[in-house]
Design a protein around this motif. Structure first.
Motif, PDB file in Angstrom:
ATOM      1  N   LYS A 246      45.197 250.491  35.163  1.00 60.93           N
ATOM      2  CA  LYS A 246      45.039 249.353  36.075  1.00 60.93           C
ATOM      3  C   LYS A 246      46.372 248.974  36.722  1.00 60.93           C
ATOM      4  CE  LYS A 246      41.046 247.016  33.982  1.00 60.93           C
ATOM      5  NZ  LYS A 246      40.576 245.791  33.281  1.00 60.93           N
ATOM      6  N   LEU A 247      47.434 249.017  35.926  1.00 57.30           N
ATOM      7  CA  LEU A 247      48.761 248.703  36.461  1.00 57.30           C
ATOM      8  C   LEU A 247      49.160 249.727  37.510  1.00 57.30           C
ATOM      9  CD1 LEU A 247      51.198 246.803  36.205  1.00 57.30           C
ATOM     10  CD2 LEU A 247      52.048 248.257  34.358  1.00 57.30           C
ATOM     11  N   GLN A 248      48.892 250.999  37.246  1.00 54.97           N
ATOM     12  CA  GLN A 248      49.210 252.043  38.218  1.00 54.97           C
ATOM     13  C   GLN A 248      48.368 251.910  39.482  1.00 54.97           C
ATOM     14  OE1 GLN A 248      51.704 255.011  37.897  1.00 54.97           O
ATOM     15  NE2 GLN A 248      51.342 254.138  39.923  1.00 54.97           N
ATOM     16  N   GLN A 249      47.097 251.574  39.321  1.00 58.25           N
ATOM     17  CA  GLN A 249      46.227 251.384  40.487  1.00 58.25           C
ATOM     18  C   GLN A 249      46.662 250.192  41.335  1.00 58.25           C
ATOM     19  OE1 GLN A 249      42.372 251.070  38.646  1.00 58.25           O
ATOM     20  NE2 GLN A 249      42.275 253.233  38.101  1.00 58.25           N
ATOM     21  N   ALA A 250      47.147 249.138  40.666  1.00 57.46           N
ATOM     22  CA  ALA A 250      47.610 247.953  41.398  1.00 57.46           C
ATOM     23  C   ALA A 250      48.912 248.231  42.132  1.00 57.46           C
ATOM     24  CB  ALA A 250      47.796 246.784  40.440  1.00 57.46           C
ATOM     25  N   LEU A 251      49.692 249.193  41.616  1.00 56.18           N
ATOM     26  CA  LEU A 251      50.998 249.528  42.205  1.00 56.18           C
ATOM     27  C   LEU A 251      51.053 251.029  42.485  1.00 56.18           C
ATOM     28  CD1 LEU A 251      53.137 247.435  39.689  1.00 56.18           C
ATOM     29  CD2 LEU A 251      52.348 246.725  41.950  1.00 56.18           C
ATOM     30  N   PRO A 252      50.242 251.519  43.427  1.00 54.38           N
ATOM     31  CA  PRO A 252      50.103 252.964  43.615  1.00 54.38           C
ATOM     32  C   PRO A 252      51.370 253.659  44.099  1.00 54.38           C
ATOM     33  CG  PRO A 252      49.018 251.752  45.387  1.00 54.38           C
ATOM     34  CD  PRO A 252      49.393 250.752  44.356  1.00 54.38           C
ATOM     35  N   ASP A 253      52.281 252.928  44.699  1.00 53.51           N
ATOM     36  CA  ASP A 253      53.510 253.533  45.217  1.00 53.51           C
ATOM     37  C   ASP A 253      54.659 253.482  44.200  1.00 53.51           C
ATOM     38  OD1 ASP A 253      52.236 254.047  47.668  1.00 53.51           O
ATOM     39  OD2 ASP A 253      52.729 252.036  48.395  1.00 53.51           O
TER      40      ASP A 253
END
Length: 283
Positions: A46-53
């Motif tokens: 979820k953290l990676q999806q929220a901050l994809p860059d």
């Protein structure tokens, strides 16, 4: 979560020991878990999806007393500035910090955040001395591992005392005190009803009194300072933030009082984040 902490901060964490004495102890005031809980794959995704860059890198440190401390380094590939985020009392990375970290990512810096000992994914029993020692170790690790060109220490609520204490003894580029009190004595005074004050005395560990944000900004830290306060903050009244700002000897200081905000939600106000961004850009 913060509402729960707010509701219990006085009733559950400050123990009445007689009709006229209030005793504050580290064991009851500093929130802790019975056992650490490893970050779940679901939360990391979820953290990676929220901050994809961004590159999300788990961090595991072993404290000087062999306690395992865990968190994340959130790498913005376009930045060499790192914002070190010290969270509030009881504020775990999982599940409570996804929104806060997503909001802070809009500042376009790297972010370094750890669960402090005794909470979330980190082991140990929290005490003021070992929390401060852990934070210094985390800052040393940041320098060694990532070599940021600039470091911003952002302390929220209880975390503001850790950030300020680090600012006293380390070279940093900016200090952000967010929802912050001046010191333990002032906070207790503000939280004590006027009609009880003449009949009460307060006992607290000396280590509580040693971490003093007002003393830090008045005597030690003179670099860029940003103070963020909620106009309607009942947990840490806005007057304490105003007192911090007034005490600061910094030539570059700014006070943001967020209209209608309580202890939570200050950073969700767009104007506040725009001012925060401008503060960083000017460093």
């Amino acid at each position: 979560m913060h509402t729960l902490v707010k509701q219990t901060a006085i009733s559950a964490m400050i123990l009445m020991t007689s009709a006229c004495t209030v005793r504050i102890s580290e064991e009851t005031f500093i929130a802790s878990d019975k056992a650490p809980t490893t970050f779940t794959t679901e939360f990391t995704q979820k953290l990676q999806q929220a901050l994809p860059d961004h590159l999300i890198a788990p961090v595991q440190l072993t404290a000087r007393d062999n306690v395992s401390l865990n968190g994340f380094y959130i790498d913005n590939p376009n930045s060499k500035i790192t914002l070190v985020f010290f969270q509030g009392n009881g504020m775990k990375i999982e599940p409570y910090s996804l929104s806060a970290l997503t909001t802070l990512s809009a500042l376009n810096t790297d972010i370094f955040v750890m669960d402090r000992r005794g909470l979330g994914a980190s082991e140990g029993k929290p005490r003021i001395k070992n929390i401060v020692s852990d934070a210094q170790q985390q800052l040393d690790y940041l320098h060694q591992q990532y070599q940021p060109t600039k470091i911003i220490l952002h302390g929220y609520s209880l975390g503001s005392f850790i950030a300020a204490d680090l600012a006293k003894n380390n070279t940093i580029n900016a200090l952000v005190l967010h929802g912050s009190a001046t010191n333990a004595d002032d906070w207790v005074d503000e939280k004590t009803p006027w009609y009880m004050a003449p009949f009460m005395s307060v006992e607290m560990p000396e280590d509580f009194r040693k971490i003093d944000n007002e003393k830090v900004v008045a005597q030690y830290y003179k670099g860029p300072l940003l103070v963020i306060a909620g106009e309607n903050d009942e947990e840490v009244p806005v007057g304490l933030s105003e007192k911090l700002y007034a005490a600061s000897k910094s030539a570059n200081k700014e006070l943001i009082i967020v209209p209608n905000a309580g202890h939570q939600g200050m950073l969700t106000e767009a104007k506040t984040m725009a001012q925060y961004h401008a503060f960083i850009d000017a460093l």
